[in-house]
Scaffold this motif. Sequence first.
Motif, PDB file in Angstrom:
ATOM      1  N   LYS A  82     -13.154   7.566  -7.202  1.00 47.47           N
ATOM      2  CA  LYS A  82     -13.058   6.110  -7.060  1.00 47.47           C
ATOM      3  C   LYS A  82     -14.170   5.418  -7.845  1.00 47.47           C
ATOM      4  O   LYS A  82     -13.952   4.383  -8.464  1.00 47.47           O
ATOM      5  CB  LYS A  82     -13.127   5.699  -5.595  1.00 47.47           C
ATOM      6  CG  LYS A  82     -12.998   4.176  -5.434  1.00 47.47           C
ATOM      7  CD  LYS A  82     -12.747   3.750  -4.044  1.00 47.47           C
ATOM      8  CE  LYS A  82     -12.620   2.267  -3.867  1.00 47.47           C
ATOM      9  NZ  LYS A  82     -13.095   1.381  -4.879  1.00 47.47           N
ATOM     10  N   ALA A  83     -15.363   5.993  -7.854  1.00 44.95           N
ATOM     11  CA  ALA A  83     -16.483   5.410  -8.599  1.00 44.95           C
ATOM     12  C   ALA A  83     -16.177   5.384 -10.097  1.00 44.95           C
ATOM     13  O   ALA A  83     -16.437   4.391 -10.780  1.00 44.95           O
ATOM     14  CB  ALA A  83     -17.764   6.191  -8.335  1.00 44.95           C
ATOM     15  N   VAL A  84     -15.592   6.460 -10.617  1.00 42.65           N
ATOM     16  CA  VAL A  84     -15.208   6.500 -12.025  1.00 42.65           C
ATOM     17  C   VAL A  84     -14.155   5.419 -12.306  1.00 42.65           C
ATOM     18  O   VAL A  84     -14.202   4.737 -13.328  1.00 42.65           O
ATOM     19  CB  VAL A  84     -14.693   7.903 -12.417  1.00 42.65           C
ATOM     20  CG1 VAL A  84     -14.025   7.894 -13.780  1.00 42.65           C
ATOM     21  CG2 VAL A  84     -15.834   8.901 -12.381  1.00 42.65           C
ATOM     22  N   GLY A  85     -13.226   5.244 -11.387  1.00 42.48           N
ATOM     23  CA  GLY A  85     -12.220   4.192 -11.536  1.00 42.48           C
ATOM     24  C   GLY A  85     -12.837   2.805 -11.520  1.00 42.48           C
ATOM     25  O   GLY A  85     -12.440   1.937 -12.309  1.00 42.48           O
ATOM     26  N   ASP A  86     -13.816   2.585 -10.635  1.00 41.85           N
ATOM     27  CA  ASP A  86     -14.511   1.288 -10.582  1.00 41.85           C
ATOM     28  C   ASP A  86     -15.214   0.990 -11.905  1.00 41.85           C
ATOM     29  O   ASP A  86     -15.134  -0.128 -12.429  1.00 41.85           O
ATOM     30  CB  ASP A  86     -15.548   1.277  -9.453  1.00 41.85           C
ATOM     31  CG  ASP A  86     -14.928   1.202  -8.065  1.00 41.85           C
ATOM     32  OD1 ASP A  86     -13.732   0.870  -7.964  1.00 41.85           O
ATOM     33  OD2 ASP A  86     -15.661   1.472  -7.087  1.00 41.85           O
ATOM     34  N   ILE A  87     -15.897   1.985 -12.443  1.00 39.76           N
ATOM     35  CA  ILE A  87     -16.614   1.801 -13.705  1.00 39.76           C
ATOM     36  C   ILE A  87     -15.632   1.545 -14.845  1.00 39.76           C
ATOM     37  O   ILE A  87     -15.828   0.645 -15.669  1.00 39.76           O
ATOM     38  CB  ILE A  87     -17.519   3.013 -14.005  1.00 39.76           C
ATOM     39  CG1 ILE A  87     -18.675   3.046 -13.004  1.00 39.76           C
ATOM     40  CG2 ILE A  87     -18.035   2.983 -15.439  1.00 39.76           C
ATOM     41  CD1 ILE A  87     -19.507   4.303 -13.059  1.00 39.76           C
ATOM     42  N   SER A  88     -14.562   2.320 -14.892  1.00 40.52           N
ATOM     43  CA  SER A  88     -13.563   2.154 -15.945  1.00 40.52           C
ATOM     44  C   SER A  88     -12.925   0.768 -15.892  1.00 40.52           C
ATOM     45  O   SER A  88     -12.749   0.108 -16.918  1.00 40.52           O
ATOM     46  CB  SER A  88     -12.493   3.239 -15.806  1.00 40.52           C
ATOM     47  OG  SER A  88     -11.469   3.041 -16.737  1.00 40.52           O
ATOM     48  N   GLN A  89     -12.590   0.329 -14.698  1.00 36.41           N
ATOM     49  CA  GLN A  89     -11.984  -0.994 -14.531  1.00 36.41           C
ATOM     50  C   GLN A  89     -12.969  -2.096 -14.943  1.00 36.41           C
ATOM     51  O   GLN A  89     -12.597  -3.048 -15.619  1.00 36.41           O
ATOM     52  CB  GLN A  89     -11.548  -1.180 -13.085  1.00 36.41           C
ATOM     53  CG  GLN A  89     -10.808  -2.466 -12.837  1.00 36.41           C
ATOM     54  CD  GLN A  89     -10.353  -2.590 -11.379  1.00 36.41           C
ATOM     55  OE1 GLN A  89     -10.765  -1.808 -10.525  1.00 36.41           O
ATOM     56  NE2 GLN A  89      -9.519  -3.570 -11.119  1.00 36.41           N
ATOM     57  N   ALA A  90     -14.238  -1.945 -14.567  1.00 36.18           N
ATOM     58  CA  ALA A  90     -15.247  -2.941 -14.925  1.00 36.18           C
ATOM     59  C   ALA A  90     -15.464  -2.977 -16.434  1.00 36.18           C
ATOM     60  O   ALA A  90     -15.600  -4.059 -17.017  1.00 36.18           O
ATOM     61  CB  ALA A  90     -16.562  -2.644 -14.203  1.00 36.18           C
ATOM     62  N   GLU A  91     -15.495  -1.822 -17.072  1.00 37.40           N
ATOM     63  CA  GLU A  91     -15.673  -1.776 -18.530  1.00 37.40           C
ATOM     64  C   GLU A  91     -14.494  -2.434 -19.232  1.00 37.40           C
ATOM     65  O   GLU A  91     -14.672  -3.177 -20.198  1.00 37.40           O
ATOM     66  CB  GLU A  91     -15.847  -0.330 -19.013  1.00 37.40           C
ATOM     67  CG  GLU A  91     -17.207   0.248 -18.726  1.00 37.40           C
ATOM     68  CD  GLU A  91     -18.316  -0.483 -19.475  1.00 37.40           C
ATOM     69  OE1 GLU A  91     -18.107  -0.929 -20.617  1.00 37.40           O
ATOM     70  OE2 GLU A  91     -19.405  -0.608 -18.895  1.00 37.40           O
TER      71      GLU A  91
END
Length: 166
Positions: free
Chosen positions: A10-19
């Motif tokens: 989920k953290a990787v998804g949060d970062i990807s979405q924010a980028e």
Amino acid sequence: MTFIAAAALKAVGDISQAESAGSAANRQGDIAYQNAQATRHQSSANEDTLRRRQALQMGQIRANAAESGFQPGTGSLAALQTKSAGEMELDALTHRYRGELQSIGYQNAGDSYRANAANIRRSGYLNAFGTLMGGAAFQYGTPRIGEPAPVENRDFYGDRPNRGGR
């Protein structure tokens, strides 16, 4: 480990979405800056066109005055020509000012988009960090340093009698 792996995903998804959202906001900022520059160029070209048109108009006024027999630069006709030239210059400067205001509006929008992009990215990284910490806390429980503090009686008056309801 299952909770930590899910939190990491989920953290990787949060970062990807924010980028991704941050990049989109930066692109919007770039477009706004390009619009500001295009507006400046267009405004400058329009001002030049207006000045050429005004020069032709002023030449026509002078030619008409000469044909009618007035001496150039004398009397009320000279005052009229001076006033017309001043109004034409004011029109050109007003045109430039409007273009500059529009350009500044685009620049401000670009600044806002870029600031928003930075905030989106920061928020994504903070969300990812919170997700990881939450997953670790759920997996391992909340960490403690030492034993829990003992609960003590906080009777400040000790064995004294009750004083006014205290």
